[in-house]
Write an enzyme that holds these catalytic residues in place. Structure first.
Site, PDB file in Angstrom:
ATOM      1  CG  ASP A 122      -2.173   0.839   1.006  1.00 44.99           C
ATOM      2  OD1 ASP A 122      -2.049   2.080   0.900  1.00 44.99           O
ATOM      3  OD2 ASP A 122      -3.274   0.271   0.942  1.00 44.99           O
ATOM      4  CG  ASN A 135     -22.596  -7.265  -5.541  1.00 43.49           C
ATOM      5  OD1 ASN A 135     -22.750  -8.326  -4.949  1.00 43.49           O
ATOM      6  ND2 ASN A 135     -21.531  -6.522  -5.392  1.00 43.49           N
ATOM      7  CB  CYS A 144     -20.689  -4.345  -2.673  1.00 48.89           C
ATOM      8  SG  CYS A 144     -19.073  -4.930  -2.148  1.00 48.89           S
ATOM      9  CE  LYS A 178     -23.470  -7.172   6.378  1.00 49.70           C
ATOM     10  NZ  LYS A 178     -23.164  -8.219   5.371  1.00 49.70           N
TER      11      LYS A 178
END
Length: 440
Positions: A30, A209, A261, A322
């Protein structure tokens, strides 16, 4: 195998840890030095159940390392996974700049044949763009493959370690052989590895999705109809779910989907439809229904309080989009808070995991409670935005004493209306009968 995972976000970190758990030597790369240092020191940068134990074990056994040195990682790897962000632009299209920039840097560093695997969720045709970008800079042979992830936040470790299927988009037998060998330990129970062309693999991710998003948005529209006609969405859901052609998953009504997503992928599929002149009308409708659904709970609050929320104070349980994650991306709670604040109300919120993430986004615009019951002190009503398990069995007596009014607006339908009635609360949920007159 010796692997590199470029990007230590949600997908990259889960993939890197799980590949290491299967015995591979994994370097996660990264450009964020602070994040890399944190990971090197044994501190996870995301919350995901079950990940910490695997992370610590593989770090200690030196199968998992973290670095900012892309060139060294590339030259030591047989397979390189791209797990970079593809944020949505204003038109819904995915921004591929991070992926393509990394691809060029990888190509310049290659010294031997290497398989480049796109793990990021990307539009159809991205693997071709990555191949073209690399060919201009690579001096050795390479392959580009697509390997979309199907991870549920809150269940990602189980999903990765025991996948229902693995989808690989390949163009050469060599790439297919490598990926089948790499994923073999994860499918020992017999679940399939599906090999297909790269464009089909890319589209499979979006199609999955968007289908799930369609189910959620459809049930939310059914719930609205239930609210207006006096039906109970729970009964409807059970009647539908027992049909084997439909199934019972993703038929729960609520205040809309969020996360990294579904919202992004729905918009990206709509954009791809425009690009290839095949309008994705159902996906567009799912997006519109979901945006509207995030405001439904506030509409119920407005109706109860005669459209006047000035000076009122509300408790909010749940901030993450969620349970099982600290992810605040596209969280319905953000829309609820904004709507309440715009109407002159104040909010006190609590979430078991997402408080720090939410504070970065919301600052001092709301009050931050130390626990669930502290959030309810002198509140006109309690709103529930995330269905954490710790909220499912509250101490109703304490809740009644703490709230100014015994009113609950349940955006996730986590309580039985009959139970709430017995506890003497006014209760609003999504697509179910309203409990307006609590028992004495």
């Amino acid at each position: 195998m010796k692997l590199s995972v470029i990007g230590t976000g949600y997908v990259g970190l889960v993939a890197g840890v799980c590949f290491a758990e299967a015995g591979n030597h994994v370097t996660c790369v990264d450009i964020d030095k602070a994040k890399v240092e944190s990971l090197q020191n044994g501190k996870l940068t995301i919350f995901e159940p079950g990940l910490e134990h695997l992370f610590e074990r593989n770090l200690q056994q030196e199968r998992l390392t973290f670095s900012t040195d892309l060139q060294t990682a590339v030259q030591a790897s047989e397979v390189i996974f791209l797990a970079l962000p593809t944020p949505a632009g204003e038109d819904g299209s995915a921004d591929l700049s991070y992926v393509l920039s990394a691809a060029k840097d990888i190509a310049k560093a290659l010294q031997q044949y290497t398989l480049i695997v796109i793990k990021s969720t990307v539009p159809v045709g991205t693997a071709d763009k990555v191949r073209d970008a690399m060919q201009a800079h690579a001096a050795v042979e390479f392959d580009v493959a697509s390997n979309p992830e199907f991870l549920r936040e809150g269940g990602a470790v189980e999903d990765f370690m025991k996948p229902e299927r693995v989808v690989i988009g390949i163009e050469s037998p060599r790439a297919e052989k490598i990926l089948r060998e790499l994923y073999r330990p994860f499918v020992l129970s017999g679940n399939p590895i599906l090999a297909m062309d790269r464009r089909s693999a890319e589209l499979t991710k979006y199609a999955c999705n968007v289908m799930l998003a369609l189910r959620i948005s459809f049930m939310n529209e059914v719930a609205a109809l239930c609210d207006n006609c006096g039906a109970d969405v729970d009964h409807v859901r059970l009647g539908m779910g027992l049909d084997s052609r439909i199934g019972k998953r993703f038929l729960f009504s609520g205040i809309g989907y969020g996360g990294s997503c579904f919202p992004k992928d729905v918009r990206a599929l709509v954009q791809s439809g425009e690009e290839f002149e095949a309008p994705q009308q159902l996906a567009q409708v799912a997006h519109e229904v979901n945006d509207a659904q995030k405001k439904v709970l506030v509409q119920k609050v407005l109706s109860h309080f005669d459209n006047d929320l000035k000076g009122r104070h509300f408790a909010l349980w749940g901030l993450a989009f969620k349970p099982g994650t600290d992810d605040m991306r596209e969280a319905p709670s953000l829309v609820i808070i904004e709507e309440l604040l715009q109407r002159g109300a104040t909010v006190s919120a609590y979430d078991p995991e997402a408080m720090q993430t939410a504070k970065v986004l919301l600052g001092n615009t709301i009050l931050w409670a130390e626990n669930a019951y502290a959030a309810c002190e002198n509140a006109d009503a309690l709103l529930i935005a995330t269905e954490w398990n710790s909220f499912r069995e509250p101490d109703w007596g304490t809740l009644k004493q703490t709230l100014k009014n015994s009113i609950v607006f349940d955006g996730r339908n986590i309580y039985s209306p009959e139970v709430v009635r017995e506890q003497g609360f006014t209760y609003y949920s999504i697509g179910r009968p309203v409990i307006e007159e609590p028992c004495a």
